[in-house]
Design a protein around this motif. Structure first.
Motif, mmCIF file in Angstrom:
data_model
loop_
_atom_site.group_PDB
_atom_site.id
_atom_site.type_symbol
_atom_site.label_atom_id
_atom_site.label_comp_id
_atom_site.label_asym_id
_atom_site.label_seq_id
_atom_site.Cartn_x
_atom_site.Cartn_y
_atom_site.Cartn_z
ATOM 1 N N GLY A 141 -17.426 -16.703 -56.106
ATOM 2 C CA GLY A 141 -17.039 -17.767 -55.074
ATOM 3 C C GLY A 141 -16.069 -16.555 -53.892
ATOM 4 O O GLY A 141 -15.484 -16.959 -53.202
ATOM 5 N N ASP A 142 -16.394 -14.719 -54.088
ATOM 6 C CA ASP A 142 -15.321 -14.303 -53.442
ATOM 7 C C ASP A 142 -16.537 -13.328 -51.983
ATOM 8 O O ASP A 142 -15.561 -14.021 -50.787
ATOM 9 N N LYS A 143 -17.716 -12.778 -52.493
ATOM 10 C CA LYS A 143 -17.817 -12.133 -50.738
ATOM 11 C C LYS A 143 -19.275 -13.050 -51.224
ATOM 12 O O LYS A 143 -20.176 -12.772 -51.542
ATOM 13 N N LEU A 144 -19.475 -12.839 -49.791
ATOM 14 C CA LEU A 144 -20.466 -13.148 -49.232
ATOM 15 C C LEU A 144 -21.597 -11.548 -48.465
ATOM 16 O O LEU A 144 -20.887 -11.654 -47.388
ATOM 17 N N PHE A 145 -22.268 -10.668 -48.732
ATOM 18 C CA PHE A 145 -22.764 -9.805 -48.189
ATOM 19 C C PHE A 145 -23.767 -10.219 -47.097
ATOM 20 O O PHE A 145 -25.105 -11.091 -47.415
ATOM 21 N N VAL A 146 -23.792 -8.783 -45.896
ATOM 22 C CA VAL A 146 -24.770 -10.266 -44.761
ATOM 23 C C VAL A 146 -25.485 -9.001 -44.444
ATOM 24 O O VAL A 146 -24.473 -8.025 -44.143
ATOM 25 N N ASP A 147 -27.139 -8.777 -43.857
ATOM 26 C CA ASP A 147 -27.047 -7.706 -43.373
ATOM 27 C C ASP A 147 -28.786 -8.295 -42.501
ATOM 28 O O ASP A 147 -29.294 -9.425 -43.007
ATOM 29 N N TYR A 148 -29.691 -7.463 -41.721
ATOM 30 C CA TYR A 148 -30.882 -7.678 -41.164
ATOM 31 C C TYR A 148 -31.763 -6.016 -41.963
ATOM 32 O O TYR A 148 -31.093 -4.950 -42.280
ATOM 33 N N GLN A 165 -41.691 -8.501 -33.068
ATOM 34 C CA GLN A 165 -41.527 -8.504 -34.264
ATOM 35 C C GLN A 165 -40.995 -9.329 -34.684
ATOM 36 O O GLN A 165 -39.668 -9.011 -33.233
ATOM 37 N N ALA A 166 -40.358 -10.243 -35.265
ATOM 38 C CA ALA A 166 -39.742 -11.302 -35.884
ATOM 39 C C ALA A 166 -38.191 -10.600 -36.941
ATOM 40 O O ALA A 166 -39.654 -9.009 -37.865
ATOM 41 N N GLN A 167 -37.598 -10.432 -36.823
ATOM 42 C CA GLN A 167 -35.914 -9.411 -37.643
ATOM 43 C C GLN A 167 -35.994 -10.404 -38.893
ATOM 44 O O GLN A 167 -36.261 -11.441 -38.814
ATOM 45 N N VAL A 168 -35.453 -9.784 -39.898
ATOM 46 C CA VAL A 168 -35.035 -10.745 -41.754
ATOM 47 C C VAL A 168 -33.716 -10.233 -41.411
ATOM 48 O O VAL A 168 -32.773 -9.773 -41.521
ATOM 49 N N PHE A 169 -33.142 -11.193 -41.827
ATOM 50 C CA PHE A 169 -32.380 -11.543 -41.654
ATOM 51 C C PHE A 169 -31.835 -11.599 -43.491
ATOM 52 O O PHE A 169 -32.643 -12.333 -44.568
ATOM 53 N N VAL A 170 -31.167 -10.822 -44.561
ATOM 54 C CA VAL A 170 -30.462 -11.864 -46.081
ATOM 55 C C VAL A 170 -29.433 -11.486 -46.078
ATOM 56 O O VAL A 170 -28.231 -10.442 -45.355
ATOM 57 N N ALA A 171 -29.077 -12.112 -47.003
ATOM 58 C CA ALA A 171 -27.931 -12.422 -47.558
ATOM 59 C C ALA A 171 -27.406 -12.889 -49.319
ATOM 60 O O ALA A 171 -27.899 -13.175 -49.288
ATOM 61 N N VAL A 172 -26.808 -12.115 -49.559
ATOM 62 C CA VAL A 172 -26.367 -12.177 -51.460
ATOM 63 C C VAL A 172 -24.826 -12.323 -51.583
ATOM 64 O O VAL A 172 -23.753 -11.985 -50.964
ATOM 65 N N LEU A 173 -25.072 -13.250 -52.494
ATOM 66 C CA LEU A 173 -23.312 -13.428 -53.187
ATOM 67 C C LEU A 173 -23.078 -12.936 -53.964
ATOM 68 O O LEU A 173 -23.820 -12.309 -55.339
ATOM 69 N N GLY A 174 -21.977 -12.011 -54.084
ATOM 70 C CA GLY A 174 -21.645 -10.974 -55.201
ATOM 71 C C GLY A 174 -22.385 -11.705 -56.208
ATOM 72 O O GLY A 174 -22.052 -10.025 -57.096
ATOM 73 N N ALA A 175 -21.059 -12.374 -57.114
ATOM 74 C CA ALA A 175 -21.139 -12.734 -58.601
ATOM 75 C C ALA A 175 -22.945 -12.970 -58.772
ATOM 76 O O ALA A 175 -22.745 -12.606 -60.478
ATOM 77 N N SER A 176 -23.105 -13.849 -58.446
ATOM 78 C CA SER A 176 -24.726 -14.295 -59.175
ATOM 79 C C SER A 176 -25.609 -13.937 -58.829
ATOM 80 O O SER A 176 -26.278 -13.674 -59.024
ATOM 81 N N ASN A 177 -25.017 -13.135 -57.047
ATOM 82 C CA ASN A 177 -26.925 -11.856 -56.518
ATOM 83 C C ASN A 177 -27.982 -13.185 -55.770
ATOM 84 O O ASN A 177 -28.687 -13.130 -55.995
ATOM 85 N N VAL A 258 -25.725 -6.030 -50.693
ATOM 86 C CA VAL A 258 -27.445 -7.106 -49.580
ATOM 87 C C VAL A 258 -27.966 -5.411 -49.411
ATOM 88 O O VAL A 258 -29.020 -5.413 -49.890
ATOM 89 N N GLU A 259 -27.209 -4.146 -49.627
ATOM 90 C CA GLU A 259 -28.434 -2.922 -49.863
ATOM 91 C C GLU A 259 -29.623 -3.329 -50.871
ATOM 92 O O GLU A 259 -31.271 -3.373 -50.685
ATOM 93 N N VAL A 260 -28.981 -3.986 -52.035
ATOM 94 C CA VAL A 260 -30.254 -4.247 -52.807
ATOM 95 C C VAL A 260 -31.320 -5.161 -53.008
ATOM 96 O O VAL A 260 -31.942 -5.089 -52.951
ATOM 97 N N ALA A 261 -30.637 -5.740 -52.187
ATOM 98 C CA ALA A 261 -31.086 -7.442 -51.511
ATOM 99 C C ALA A 261 -32.331 -7.546 -50.497
ATOM 100 O O ALA A 261 -32.975 -7.934 -50.555
ATOM 101 N N VAL A 262 -31.953 -6.517 -49.904
ATOM 102 C CA VAL A 262 -32.671 -6.133 -48.700
ATOM 103 C C VAL A 262 -33.826 -5.240 -49.423
ATOM 104 O O VAL A 262 -35.081 -5.991 -49.222
#
Length: 514
Positions: A141-148, A165-177, A258-262
């Motif tokens: 419940g601590d961090k939400l990482f965001v990036d395109y 070109q549509a841009q793709v937004f990505v977000a990921v929670l730190g603990a659970s991915n 978020v680098e990995v999530a992207v």
């Protein structure tokens, strides 16, 4: 196993010399070019195996090696191995430490538990086999990482065939991915904020920290130590009670999650959509949502469960509540308050406090409202109007004189005049009827009200009656009648006239024309 430098022939020769008993172990080693300890080791292995020189002669090299160097029997450990994957997950919970987990492990397996130092060492060895991004410990419940994502998706305009070109937004929670993704037409501030709001609604709560990059759309002045965030990002932070901790510029290690999530989104979602053609953003987001659900349900390779189950047990219980209302996404525009205390937007004019005339302000525009901001303070708010050339004016923004003028309407002025008398009411009606717009007669009527306060209602009524009799029912005539006291004379009485012209050097007289 024997030392690689000791061949089987030397082992046989050693057994032969030992059997003869003529040389010491040191002498045998010197003779064969091996160490005394090696000779002692061969003698020990032969004694344990029950081999003498005569028995060794009857064996092949492989048999002799198998008899001398039997495989070591693994000693049964009296320790029970911890569940390292469970330890790794538990460490993400707030306040949980290895010391606490070891104490629980020891209490559960008394007599078969590792000491604390060995427990920590074995966990660290296990954790090192995970990817580096997985080795970092993130509290639930601590961090939400965001990036395109760097990869985009082609969008085809069905009417023109134009490809954008549509841009793709990505977000990921730190603990659970737990991962969220969606597509937007661009990467403007409004796109960023809209996607973050959609992420918070997707996870159903608010984490403690938001970790974005420092793009120009979100940061007015990017900086490693004190970045200045966009006004819209500040509003998001205040509305949702979400602290913003931007990653340092050009430091991807600050946000490896978020680098990995992207990468995961690009490989498991966008790669699967590469053969599809999309004609609308809604269709693209629908396809992403379906694959996103599958992604969050995929089992982990080295940890128990999946992203969805980890989110339900780790992050979800510790997220803060969402606010009662969704934040309205606004755009901001600088403006200057004109001399008529109005600002202009798209051809419509909105009032601001008259004290701000000539000052620069900022307009906050949403889908339904326009707000005038002086610094951080909101000084005016209006419903957004599509009517060009029209005005939206709040009475409290007007100077006192203008406000008094605004309070009156034709009906109110006529009602006031009828309370004084028929003649006054007739003069007021004349002001309204003889003007192209009734508002143009307001000032004359307000002047009549001032005369009523100065001379009294009775004299004002008499003056209006005389003004009607001379067919001059206007403010100037009524004011002149009151100043000269003509209102106190009977209307049918002749007015004083001048029978002869006064002597004056500029008057020629009738003799001039003879």
């Amino acid at each position: 196993m024997p030392t690689p430098r000791v061949t089987m022939s030397k082992i046989r020769h050693t057994l032969q010399l030992l059997h003869s008993g003529k040389l010491s172990q040191r002498q045998i080693g010197t003779s064969l070019g091996i160490s005394k300890s090696t000779v002692s080791e061969i003698a020990s292995y032969a004694r344990v195996a029950g081999l003498d020189w005569n028995a060794a002669q009857a064996l092949s090299d492989a048999e002799l090696q198998g008899r001398l160097y039997r495989p070591a029997v693994a000693r049964q450990s009296r320790h029970l191995e911890p569940d390292y994957a469970t330890l790794h997950i538990e460490l993400k919970r707030p306040g949980v430490t290895l010391q606490l987990l070891w104490e629980e492990y020891q209490a559960q397996h008394q007599g078969q538990a590792y000491k604390y130092s060995a427990f920590c060492e074995k966990y660290q060895q296990w954790a090192q086999r995970l990817r580096r991004s997985m080795r970092q410990t993130h509290e639930a419940g601590d961090k939400l990482f965001v990036d395109y994502a760097g990869q985009t998706v082609p969008m085809v305009d069905a009417a023109t065939g134009e490809i954008t070109q549509a841009q793709v937004f990505v977000a990921v929670l730190g603990a659970s991915n737990y991962t969220y993704a969606c597509a937007t037409p661009a990467q403007k501030a409004a796109d960023w904020v809209a996607c973050i709001i959609a992420t918070l609604e997707f996870i159903g709560g608010v984490p403690r920290l938001l970790v974005p990059d420092q793009p120009r759309a979100l940061m007015i002045r990017p900086d490693r130590y004190e970045p200045t965030s966009h006004r819209l990002l500040d509003e998001l932070s205040h509305h949702y009670g979400l602290a913003v901790l931007p990653a340092r510029p050009a430091k991807p290690r600050d946000k490896p999650k978020v680098e990995v999530a992207v990468q995961v989104v690009e490989r498991w979602i966008l790669a699967r959509l590469r053969h599809q053609q999309f004609f609308s953003l809604a269709a693209l987001n629908k396809a992403i949502a379906a694959l996103l659900q599958e992604l969050n349900q995929r089992p982990f390779k080295k940890l128990p469960g999946c992203r969805a189950s980890a989110f339900a047990s780790l992050d979800r219980p510790l997220l803060g509540p969402l606010p009662a209302t969704r934040m309205a996404i606004a755009r901001f525009k600088p403006a200057r308050v004109n001399i008529d205390y109005h600002v202009e937007l798209d051809g419509h004019y909105y009032s601001a406090p008259h004290r701000l005339v000539g000052r620069r302000v900022e307009l906050r525009i949403t889908a339904t409202t326009l707000e005038v901001l002086e610094g951080q303070a909101r000084v005016a708010v209006h419903a957004l109007s599509p009517h060009r050339g029209a005005h939206s004016t709040a009475p409290e923004h007007m100077p006192p004189s203008h406000r008094a003028h605004l309070q009156w309407t034709p009906d109110k002025l006529i009602t006031w005049a009828e309370g004084i008398g028929a003649a006054t009411a007739a003069v007021v009606r004349w002001q309204m009827e003889r003007r192209a717009h009734p508002e143009q007669g307001y000032r004359s009527c307000l002047g009549l009200m001032r005369l009523g306060r100065e001379y009294g209602h009775e004299r004002l009524e008499a003056a209006c009656a005389r003004a009607q009799s001379i067919r001059a029912p206007n403010y100037k005539s009524v004011a002149s009648i009151l100043q000269c006291g003509l209102d106190q004379r009977p209307i049918d009485a002749p007015l004083p006239t001048q029978t002869s012209l006064p002597l004056h050097a500029n008057l020629r007289g009738p003799d001039y024309y003879h």
